[in-house]
Structures are given as C-alpha cells and as structure tokens.
Design a protein around this motif. Structure first.
Motif, PDB file in Angstrom:
ATOM      1  N   VAL A  88       0.868  -1.175   0.000  1.00  0.00           N
ATOM      2  CA  VAL A  88       0.000   0.000   0.000  1.00  0.00           C
ATOM      3  C   VAL A  88       0.905   1.225   0.000  1.00  0.00           C
ATOM      4  O   VAL A  88       1.889   1.281   0.743  1.00  0.00           O
ATOM      5  CB  VAL A  88      -0.900   0.066   1.246  1.00  0.00           C
ATOM      6  CG1 VAL A  88      -1.879   1.229   1.129  1.00  0.00           C
ATOM      7  CG2 VAL A  88      -1.633  -1.237   1.439  1.00  0.00           C
ATOM      8  N   GLY A 131       1.043   5.195   0.745  1.00  0.00           N
ATOM      9  CA  GLY A 131       0.324   6.299   1.386  1.00  0.00           C
ATOM     10  C   GLY A 131       0.613   7.578   0.617  1.00  0.00           C
ATOM     11  O   GLY A 131       0.465   7.635  -0.609  1.00  0.00           O
ATOM     12  N   THR A 132       1.064   8.601   1.334  1.00  0.00           N
ATOM     13  CA  THR A 132       1.353   9.873   0.653  1.00  0.00           C
ATOM     14  C   THR A 132       2.834   9.976   0.250  1.00  0.00           C
ATOM     15  O   THR A 132       3.314  11.039  -0.100  1.00  0.00           O
ATOM     16  CB  THR A 132       0.958  11.069   1.553  1.00  0.00           C
ATOM     17  OG1 THR A 132       1.330  10.784   2.908  1.00  0.00           O
ATOM     18  CG2 THR A 132      -0.534  11.311   1.501  1.00  0.00           C
ATOM     19  N   HIS A 157       5.692   9.894   1.891  1.00  0.00           N
ATOM     20  CA  HIS A 157       6.581  10.794   2.639  1.00  0.00           C
ATOM     21  C   HIS A 157       7.750  10.081   3.323  1.00  0.00           C
ATOM     22  O   HIS A 157       8.560  10.734   3.972  1.00  0.00           O
ATOM     23  CB  HIS A 157       5.783  11.595   3.683  1.00  0.00           C
ATOM     24  CG  HIS A 157       5.059  12.766   3.091  1.00  0.00           C
ATOM     25  ND1 HIS A 157       3.913  12.630   2.358  1.00  0.00           N
ATOM     26  CD2 HIS A 157       5.336  14.092   3.093  1.00  0.00           C
ATOM     27  CE1 HIS A 157       3.509  13.818   1.947  1.00  0.00           C
ATOM     28  NE2 HIS A 157       4.362  14.726   2.379  1.00  0.00           N
ATOM     29  N   SER A 175      -0.485  10.859   5.180  1.00  0.00           N
ATOM     30  CA  SER A 175      -1.708  10.068   5.383  1.00  0.00           C
ATOM     31  C   SER A 175      -1.746   9.533   6.817  1.00  0.00           C
ATOM     32  O   SER A 175      -0.699   9.247   7.418  1.00  0.00           O
ATOM     33  CB  SER A 175      -1.781   8.908   4.383  1.00  0.00           C
ATOM     34  OG  SER A 175      -1.007   7.805   4.818  1.00  0.00           O
ATOM     35  N   THR A 229       4.211   3.899  10.829  1.00  0.00           N
ATOM     36  CA  THR A 229       5.634   4.117  11.133  1.00  0.00           C
ATOM     37  C   THR A 229       5.853   4.858  12.456  1.00  0.00           C
ATOM     38  O   THR A 229       6.960   5.307  12.736  1.00  0.00           O
ATOM     39  CB  THR A 229       6.305   4.948  10.015  1.00  0.00           C
ATOM     40  OG1 THR A 229       5.673   6.239   9.960  1.00  0.00           O
ATOM     41  CG2 THR A 229       6.205   4.270   8.661  1.00  0.00           C
TER      42      THR A 229
END
Ligand SMILES: Cc1cc2nc3c(=O)[nH]c(=O)nc-3n(C[C@H](O)[C@H](O)[C@H](O)COP(=O)(O)OP(=O)(O)OC[C@H]3O[C@@H](n4cnc5c(N)ncnc54)[C@H](O)[C@@H]3O)c2cc1C
Length: 454
Positions: free
Chosen positions: A73, A75-76, A78, A141, A148
């Motif tokens: 997956v 996310g954004t 980052h 996100s 994390t």
C-alpha cells in the motif's frame, strides 16, 4: 449524489447528527500511471514499479488483495526509505478519505485510511473536536503515519499512533478484521505500528478531545550550556516544544514553544528564556529561509491544527530537496545523547540543513521507537547528498549506540538488522503475528526482509 457519498452521509447522520465532518468530501482523482518514474516526496527514492491501482471501496480493496500475490500500500509517499516499496504493484487508498463517523459521546472519529491529517483536521475542528498532536506537516496520510509511529512533540504526548483506538484491516486472504484497544489489547498493541506488514488498513478510529486553542512563541539562540541543568524545564515549557540547532555555535538556534490557551486565559512570552531572546517576527526553522509557509507564531492565538504543525496546511509541497534521519533515545539520556551528537558536529554540520529535538511520551505499541520509553527524538534534515549522509549516519549511530538508539522507521538509517531487532524486545512476537495474518509474505518487501528478517 454518488453511491459512496450517500453511504457516508447516511452513516454520519445516523451516528453523529449533522456535522462539519459529514461535509468533508476530499476526493482525490485516481492516480494515473506516472509518465516519470514514481518517486517518494523527497525524490530521493525511486520506487521499483509505477504500477498503482486506486481503490474506492472496501470491496475493491478485498478484490485487489485476493488477486495479487505480492504488493504494497502506498500512502502519501513521505517516507525517505524503501519501507513502502514494491517490485510488483501498489494499491493506493488516496480516494478513500471520507469521515465515516464522529462519535461525540465516545470521543472518537473514524476515517477512511487514505485521508491525510490535513483533510481531517479542519472539519473535525468545526465540529468542536481535536487530535492530541500532529507532525511537522499535515500532508501525510493517517494510515501511513501510524504504520511508522510518526510523532510530534511534547513530554506528555504519545506519538500519533497512540491516538488510534481501533482500525479495520484487510489481511492477506482478503478477510476483514478489526483490531480494537478495548477488544484485545495485546493484539492491538502489536498491530497499530505495523510497518505496512500486516495488511491493508482501510479505516482508522482515533481518540479526539474538545477543540482547543494554542499560541506559538519562538526564542532565539539558547545556549546549549543551559541543557544539562534545565533540559526538563525547557522541554516542558509548553504543550509541545521543538529545539532547532545546526550544532555550529554551541547554541540551540530556535526554540518553538507551543502552548494551549484555555478560554479567558491570557499568556505572555517571557522576555528571557534560559538565556534565549524572543523572536520579533515569524521565523522558519532554518533562520535564513522565509517564514511565509510556517504556522503563525508571535503568540497569536489560533486553532490547534494551525499551531501544532510547523508548516501551514495551505502550503502543499509536492516534493522537497532534502533527506531526513531521526534517532530515538530514552529521555533520561537526552543530555548525554545531545552531547554525543555535538561531538560530531564537524562531520554533521556541513551536510545538515537543520536538527530538531523533540520529546515523545512512552507508549505500549510493540514496534514504536517509544515503546516503554519516554523519548527524545534527534532529527536531522540533510542536504540531498546521500553519499555524504551515508558516511555520517554510522558515526551518529555509533555515538548513540550506548543509549540503545532506535531509528525512525520512515527515515534513513544504517543500523545493522540484528542490532535493530535487538532494540525492539517485541520484534519476534510481532513477526509471529505477521506470519499468522500473512503466512506467504504478500506484504513483505525488500525493506522488511532486510531489517526484520535477516
Ligand atoms: C517533509 C516531511 C516531514 C515529516 N515530518 C515528520 C514528523 O514531524 N514526525 C515524524 O515522526 N515523521 C515525519 N515525517 C515522516 C513521515 O511522517 C512518515 O514517513 C510517514 O510514514 C509518512 O506517511 P505516508 O502516508 O507518506 O507513508 P508512505 O511512505 O506512503 O508509507 C509508509 C508505510 O505505511 C504503509 N501504509 C500506508 N498506508 C497504508 C495502509 N492504508 N495500510 C497499510 N499500510 C499502509 C506503507 O505500505 C509503508 O509501509 C516527515 C516526512 C516528510 C517528508
């Protein structure tokens, strides 16, 4: 009104009454296959495939999971390392941003996992609620941040994943499971900071509290010599305190003190803060840079979500020419750890943009760097020169080794895997849980293989 929107409004109306969060639409167009290679936010990491599929519903997520042998997956994007990478395929939930429910009596908000904090916070505030903390920028996100153990600052504030009270996840077989703090606390503590290894998180429920106002005051040039005697008082001077230094002059260049302001309360900035002086205008963490993208300072009172991050919601950087590393030590070792890094300043400063020192409360989430340990996080924003940074990181890691240092999962580090695993006492049971839910390694990638399984 489309089917999905109808479902969302219906649920909100049933559970929360008319609310600002129910007006949150936040739909983001499906990510088209990029013409350029797909990279992370900082541009330093090139993902191994550009094959991204966007899901818009739980059923689509389940179908994707069942169809694919291996994927991650996204996310954004980052993270600065390969934690999100896949050589096979990506699933994006960036279109799944709806607020599913605001439960006013339980004080929780449930949101689809693709939403960012920037999308959730303003409507949540309009409904009279707030989160306990935020990271330095709001564009990340929620699911990616919690995977994390992303954090803000504050001696009493746990990292952002400590606000999670439940989440829904699609595991490798396509089954939908809910982990809840109240249902099975042990499994929940194991699974919240999941490093993307457990499955696809589709919904997250977060603890909320009544909305609050804050002010932010910045002080300049705090002598480092004040830290041995006053460290605890300095980092406890506000709800959230950040210390920025370039390690060059024996000073903390800037201290950002974020304080909650109760109704009717009037606070002032002290003319002297342990030898530091109040800034006379808004500043950027790197003092030479323009503060126009920074959140309001100078004691101006505003909503929590416009003071907790350092950077404004409206400022949406699509990439940044920098690298980041961050190391966590016990707060009881804070001053010694800061001294240890200061000894390396001739190696560190030439490659550094800025260091930020933040505190985080202990938690009980197995793979959190703050597991059972009130922590100091020593953060480095580096110039984007990986060959140079790669040489400095082992020096820092060696100096901090006596403090059982743990790195940020989403940033750059070089700690060997055996050492890394030994710093997480719950690493072995975490891997057992992963094996239970993902026996064939559908969500395992090179990052997880290298750092958890070598
Ligand atoms: C400019 C900048 C500022 C930052 N500031 C801070 C800070 O203040 N504090 C801090 O602690 N960190 C900070 N970070 C780091 C950042 O918060 C983390 O790297 C975070 O994980 C990023 O979330 P993401 O959605 O971009 O994750 P990604 O990089 O896209 O993914 C991270 C991991 O989460 C997994 N994941 C994402 N969504 C899901 C899902 N729905 N289900 C299952 N797994 C999922 C991915 O598979 C991957 O394993 C910063 C990073 C940048 C670039």
């Amino acid at each position: 009104m489309d089917q999905r929107r109808r479902r969302f409004v219906g649920q909100c109306a049933a559970m929360a009454g008319t609310s600002a969060v129910s007006a949150m639409i936040g739909r983001i167009p499906a990510e088209a296959a990029p013409a350029e290679p797909l990279r992370n936010w900082a541009g330093n990491y090139r993902y191994s495939t550009g094959n991204v599929t966007s899901a818009t519903s739980l059923a689509q997520v389940q179908a994707f999971v069942r169809k694919h042998e291996r994927f991650k997956v996204l996310g954004t994007r980052h993270c600065f390392n390969g934690i999100a990478d896949s050589v096979d395929a990506f699933l994006s939930l960036r279109e799944m941003t709806a607020v599913v429910a605001l439960d006013r009596s339980a004080k929780t908000v449930t949101v689809e996992a693709g939403a960012s904090y920037g999308q959730l916070c303003p409507p949540l505030d309009r409904d009279g609620f707030a989160l306990h903390n935020l990271a330095s920028l709001p564009h990340i996100s929620i699911a990616g941040a919690c995977a994390t153990a992303t954090h803000g600052s504050g001696v009493d504030n746990g990292n952002l994943s400590t606000a999670v009270s439940a989440f829904e996840i699609v595991t490798a077989g396509g089954d939908v499971l809910t982990f809840a703090r109240s249902k099975d606390p042990r499994a929940f503590q194991a699974a919240v900071v999941n490093l993307g290894a457990l499955g696809v998180v589709t919904k997250v429920t977060l603890d909320v509290q009544p909305s609050y106002a804050m002010r932010q005051d910045v002080y300049l040039d705090l002598p480092m010599a004040q830290l041995p005697e006053h460290f605890e008082a300095i980092v406890s001077a506000g709800y959230s305190v950040s210390l920025f230094t370039d390690w060059r002059q024996g000073t903390i260049n800037e201290v950002w003190v974020k304080r909650r302001v109760e109704k009717g309360q009037s606070l002032t900035a002290s003319p002297d803060f342990y030898g530091a002086r109040p800034a006379t205008a808004n500043v950027h963490p790197i003092v030479e840079l323009s503060a126009e993208n920074c959140t309001e300072q100078m004691g101006v009172v505003g909503p929590w979500y416009e003071r907790l991050p350092h950077f404004r919601m409206g400022f949406t950087p699509s990439s940044g020419k920098e690298l980041q590393s961050e190391y966590f030590v016990a707060r009881s070792n804070a001053v010694d750890a800061i001294r240890a890094v200061e000894r390396l300043r001739d190696h560190v400063s030439p490659h550094l943009m800025i260091t930020e020192l933040r505190t985080i409360a202990a938690d009980d989430l197995w793979m959190s760097p703050c597991y059972k340990r009130p922590s100091l996080a020593i953060h480095f924003t580096w110039k984007q020169d990986w060959p140079a940074v790669r040489k400095v990181l082992p020096m820092i890691e060696r100096e901090l080794a006596p403090f059982q240092v743990r790195p940020h999962w989403g940033k750059l580090f070089t700690i060997p895997s055996a050492q890394l695993q030994s710093r997480y006492e719950m690493c072995a049971p975490f891997k057992q849980l992963v094996a239970e839910h993902d026996p064939r390694g559908k969500f395992r990638n090179a990052f997880l293989s290298t750092h958890l399984y070598k």
